[in-house]
Every structure is written in structure tokens, then in C-alpha cells.
Motif scaffolding. Sequence first.
Motif, short mmCIF file in Angstrom:
data_model
loop_
_atom_site.label_atom_id
_atom_site.label_comp_id
_atom_site.label_asym_id
_atom_site.label_seq_id
_atom_site.Cartn_x
_atom_site.Cartn_y
_atom_site.Cartn_z
N ASP A 130 0.82 -1.08 0.13
CA ASP A 130 0.04 0.08 -0.14
C ASP A 130 0.91 1.29 -0.08
N TRP A 142 3.59 -3.11 8.95
CA TRP A 142 3.88 -2.37 7.67
C TRP A 142 5.21 -1.65 7.92
N ASP A 176 -4.20 -2.24 2.77
CA ASP A 176 -4.63 -1.02 3.26
C ASP A 176 -4.00 -0.94 4.73
N ARG A 177 -2.96 -0.33 4.63
CA ARG A 177 -1.98 -0.20 5.87
C ARG A 177 -2.65 0.61 7.05
N HIS A 178 -3.99 1.43 6.79
CA HIS A 178 -4.56 1.98 7.89
C HIS A 178 -5.56 1.43 8.38
N HIS A 221 4.46 1.09 0.99
CA HIS A 221 4.58 0.07 2.10
C HIS A 221 4.54 -1.22 1.72
#
Length: 132
Positions: free
Chosen positions: A8, A105, A87-89, A11
Motif C-alpha cells: 500500500d 507495515w 490497506d495499511r490503515h 509500504h
Amino acid sequence: MSYFALVDDGHILLVDHRNARLWLPSGGHVELGESPRRTVVRELQEELGLIIDEAQVGPPRFLTCTTTVGLTAGHQDVSLWYLLRGDRHAPLSRFDAGEFESVRWFAFDEVPLTRSDPHMGRFLGKLRASID
């Protein structure tokens, strides 16, 4: 072996693998009668609790042959590396704590290459080149 790299925006998600004692992409051995793409789907669910359809798994992006290290050292793994968008969030609902110390991540430039798959630097270089 099928690795899947969740990426992502510069990352990559890596797991601190207990047996290998390395930061690796998630993945697993292909079972008898199973396609490598099906392995990605199965391992993604088993290891990270994420569910996708096999149609979402594109062709492998990288092929490596590596002598394993760590607690189960000494055999050769032929690995197909698949690329998946992550989706790193988004929080991970769970991960396989029996297999991994932790999951994290990393920005491409912050991946601990000295404690990762020996091909990780080349893989990240290919990812960077495909993004540019």
C-alpha cells in the motif's frame, strides 16, 4: 511455496516468522492438489484473517529459490511471489500468533533487509520500478 506481498503506497506488510526468525511476506507451502493461487487465498485467511476470492489473485510477480534458515533450516523453497493491494490503515482483525511474533507495515526503504528473505531487496526494487 506461495508468498503474498500486501502493499500500500510504498509500504509492505511483513510478518516476523517464528521458525525462520526473519521478516517475511506471508505465505505457505502449496498442498497436494492445490494451485499456488489457491494457496494464497487459504494462507491469507489462516495467517491474517483476510478473505479474498481467488479471482483477485493475479499472476506471480517474482520467482525465487532459497535455502531455508532458522529452526527448520536446510531445505530448498521454490517460491512464487504474488502482489496484493492492502490497506495499511485498516486494523488486522487477527494474525497467527503461533507462527508469527508480530505483523507490521514497513516503508519500502525501512524493510530490515539483513533480517529478511535474501531476495527481498530485489523484489522491492521491482516493486519500485513498477510504481514509477
